[in-house]
Scaffold this motif. Structure first.
Motif, PDB file in Angstrom:
ATOM      1  N   ASP A  22       0.785  -1.181  -0.061  1.00  0.00           N
ATOM      2  CA  ASP A  22      -0.007   0.040  -0.113  1.00  0.00           C
ATOM      3  C   ASP A  22       0.812   1.213   0.089  1.00  0.00           C
ATOM      4  O   ASP A  22       0.454   2.023  -0.543  1.00  0.00           O
ATOM      5  CB  ASP A  22      -0.895  -0.099   1.269  1.00  0.00           C
ATOM      6  CG  ASP A  22      -2.057  -1.220   1.050  1.00  0.00           C
ATOM      7  OD1 ASP A  22      -2.292  -1.707  -0.116  1.00  0.00           O
ATOM      8  OD2 ASP A  22      -2.454  -1.346   2.118  1.00  0.00           O
ATOM      9  N   VAL A  23       2.099   1.219   0.943  1.00  0.00           N
ATOM     10  CA  VAL A  23       2.810   2.408   0.820  1.00  0.00           C
ATOM     11  C   VAL A  23       3.643   2.753  -0.578  1.00  0.00           C
ATOM     12  O   VAL A  23       3.447   3.863  -1.063  1.00  0.00           O
ATOM     13  CB  VAL A  23       3.944   2.333   1.628  1.00  0.00           C
ATOM     14  CG1 VAL A  23       4.999   3.463   1.586  1.00  0.00           C
ATOM     15  CG2 VAL A  23       3.392   2.074   3.192  1.00  0.00           C
ATOM     16  N   LEU A  24       3.717   1.735  -1.134  1.00  0.00           N
ATOM     17  CA  LEU A  24       4.263   2.195  -2.856  1.00  0.00           C
ATOM     18  C   LEU A  24       3.279   2.430  -3.774  1.00  0.00           C
ATOM     19  O   LEU A  24       3.306   3.541  -4.335  1.00  0.00           O
ATOM     20  CB  LEU A  24       4.775   0.512  -3.379  1.00  0.00           C
ATOM     21  CG  LEU A  24       5.251   0.463  -4.787  1.00  0.00           C
ATOM     22  CD1 LEU A  24       6.387   1.816  -4.945  1.00  0.00           C
ATOM     23  CD2 LEU A  24       5.679  -0.813  -5.288  1.00  0.00           C
ATOM     24  N   HIS A  25       2.057   1.835  -3.548  1.00  0.00           N
ATOM     25  CA  HIS A  25       0.951   2.169  -4.335  1.00  0.00           C
ATOM     26  C   HIS A  25       0.470   3.784  -4.179  1.00  0.00           C
ATOM     27  O   HIS A  25       0.440   4.708  -4.995  1.00  0.00           O
ATOM     28  CB  HIS A  25      -0.193   1.464  -4.195  1.00  0.00           C
ATOM     29  CG  HIS A  25      -1.405   1.575  -5.037  1.00  0.00           C
ATOM     30  ND1 HIS A  25      -1.260   1.478  -6.276  1.00  0.00           N
ATOM     31  CD2 HIS A  25      -2.536   2.230  -4.674  1.00  0.00           C
ATOM     32  CE1 HIS A  25      -2.431   1.911  -6.944  1.00  0.00           C
ATOM     33  NE2 HIS A  25      -3.226   2.327  -5.975  1.00  0.00           N
ATOM     34  N   HIS A  26       0.739   4.148  -2.592  1.00  0.00           N
ATOM     35  CA  HIS A  26       0.367   5.564  -2.529  1.00  0.00           C
ATOM     36  C   HIS A  26       1.296   6.593  -3.007  1.00  0.00           C
ATOM     37  O   HIS A  26       0.956   7.475  -3.702  1.00  0.00           O
ATOM     38  CB  HIS A  26       0.234   5.740  -0.693  1.00  0.00           C
ATOM     39  CG  HIS A  26      -0.092   6.932  -0.419  1.00  0.00           C
ATOM     40  ND1 HIS A  26      -1.244   7.585  -0.627  1.00  0.00           N
ATOM     41  CD2 HIS A  26       0.538   7.695   0.332  1.00  0.00           C
ATOM     42  CE1 HIS A  26      -1.478   8.712   0.023  1.00  0.00           C
ATOM     43  NE2 HIS A  26      -0.213   8.868   0.459  1.00  0.00           N
ATOM     44  N   LEU A  27       2.699   6.272  -2.860  1.00  0.00           N
ATOM     45  CA  LEU A  27       3.574   7.030  -3.241  1.00  0.00           C
ATOM     46  C   LEU A  27       3.642   7.087  -4.804  1.00  0.00           C
ATOM     47  O   LEU A  27       3.773   8.369  -5.263  1.00  0.00           O
ATOM     48  CB  LEU A  27       5.035   6.373  -2.629  1.00  0.00           C
ATOM     49  CG  LEU A  27       5.432   6.547  -1.430  1.00  0.00           C
ATOM     50  CD1 LEU A  27       6.696   5.660  -1.073  1.00  0.00           C
ATOM     51  CD2 LEU A  27       5.608   8.087  -1.015  1.00  0.00           C
ATOM     52  N   GLU A  28       3.591   6.029  -5.454  1.00  0.00           N
ATOM     53  CA  GLU A  28       3.098   6.127  -7.032  1.00  0.00           C
ATOM     54  C   GLU A  28       2.231   7.173  -7.289  1.00  0.00           C
ATOM     55  O   GLU A  28       1.961   7.989  -8.259  1.00  0.00           O
ATOM     56  CB  GLU A  28       2.892   4.872  -7.450  1.00  0.00           C
ATOM     57  CG  GLU A  28       4.119   3.962  -7.698  1.00  0.00           C
ATOM     58  CD  GLU A  28       3.656   2.484  -8.066  1.00  0.00           C
ATOM     59  OE1 GLU A  28       4.761   1.752  -8.298  1.00  0.00           O
ATOM     60  OE2 GLU A  28       2.746   2.054  -7.866  1.00  0.00           O
ATOM     61  N   ALA A  55       3.180  19.465  -7.227  1.00  0.00           N
ATOM     62  CA  ALA A  55       2.723  19.378  -5.653  1.00  0.00           C
ATOM     63  C   ALA A  55       3.601  19.124  -4.680  1.00  0.00           C
ATOM     64  O   ALA A  55       4.517  18.642  -4.865  1.00  0.00           O
ATOM     65  CB  ALA A  55       1.539  18.342  -5.541  1.00  0.00           C
ATOM     66  N   GLN A  56       3.242  19.706  -3.612  1.00  0.00           N
ATOM     67  CA  GLN A  56       4.093  19.722  -2.422  1.00  0.00           C
ATOM     68  C   GLN A  56       3.419  18.778  -1.569  1.00  0.00           C
ATOM     69  O   GLN A  56       2.461  18.427  -1.033  1.00  0.00           O
ATOM     70  CB  GLN A  56       4.152  20.975  -1.590  1.00  0.00           C
ATOM     71  CG  GLN A  56       4.941  21.976  -2.335  1.00  0.00           C
ATOM     72  CD  GLN A  56       5.214  23.343  -1.568  1.00  0.00           C
ATOM     73  OE1 GLN A  56       5.033  23.244  -0.289  1.00  0.00           O
ATOM     74  NE2 GLN A  56       5.939  24.378  -2.190  1.00  0.00           N
ATOM     75  N   VAL A  57       4.626  17.510  -0.995  1.00  0.00           N
ATOM     76  CA  VAL A  57       4.101  16.523  -0.423  1.00  0.00           C
ATOM     77  C   VAL A  57       5.199  16.527   0.890  1.00  0.00           C
ATOM     78  O   VAL A  57       6.433  16.611   0.835  1.00  0.00           O
ATOM     79  CB  VAL A  57       4.353  15.322  -1.188  1.00  0.00           C
ATOM     80  CG1 VAL A  57       4.279  13.901  -0.378  1.00  0.00           C
ATOM     81  CG2 VAL A  57       3.467  15.314  -2.622  1.00  0.00           C
ATOM     82  N   ALA A  58       4.388  16.153   2.107  1.00  0.00           N
ATOM     83  CA  ALA A  58       5.269  15.839   3.240  1.00  0.00           C
ATOM     84  C   ALA A  58       5.670  14.360   3.449  1.00  0.00           C
ATOM     85  O   ALA A  58       4.654  13.442   3.255  1.00  0.00           O
ATOM     86  CB  ALA A  58       4.615  16.487   4.418  1.00  0.00           C
ATOM     87  N   LEU A  59       7.095  14.224   3.727  1.00  0.00           N
ATOM     88  CA  LEU A  59       7.533  12.734   3.998  1.00  0.00           C
ATOM     89  C   LEU A  59       8.255  12.855   5.398  1.00  0.00           C
ATOM     90  O   LEU A  59       9.153  13.428   5.619  1.00  0.00           O
ATOM     91  CB  LEU A  59       8.363  12.387   2.802  1.00  0.00           C
ATOM     92  CG  LEU A  59       7.800  12.264   1.502  1.00  0.00           C
ATOM     93  CD1 LEU A  59       9.070  12.236   0.389  1.00  0.00           C
ATOM     94  CD2 LEU A  59       6.875  11.411   1.007  1.00  0.00           C
TER      95      LEU A  59
END
Length: 70
Positions: A22-28, A55-59
């Motif tokens: 799920d994490v990979l899918h979300h990042l993609e 887009a700006q994304v927080a990681l």
């Protein structure tokens, strides 16, 4: 090199994402795919705000370490 090695203002290209499920899918879905350009907008205490595909994304640090750039 992992995204965590980049400094504020630097731009790189995603080579791969070392994650699965799920994490990979979300990042993609956010735009972290091979060939995508990423720019570090800010870094504080190991957490990042990056710009990808406009887009700006927080990681957090753990996720940012899994994104390999050049």
């Amino acid at each position: 090199m992992p995204l965590t090695f980049m400094k504020t203002g630097e731009t790189g290209t995603v080579v791969k994402v070392r994650e699965k499920g799920d994490v990979l899918h979300h990042l993609e879905n956010l735009g972290f795919v091979a060939g995508a350009e990423v720019k570090v907008v800010s870094e504080q205490a190991g957490n990042f705000i990056v710009e990808v595909k406009g887009a700006q994304v927080a990681l957090n640090k753990q996720v940012a370490q899994r994104i390999i750039t050049r």
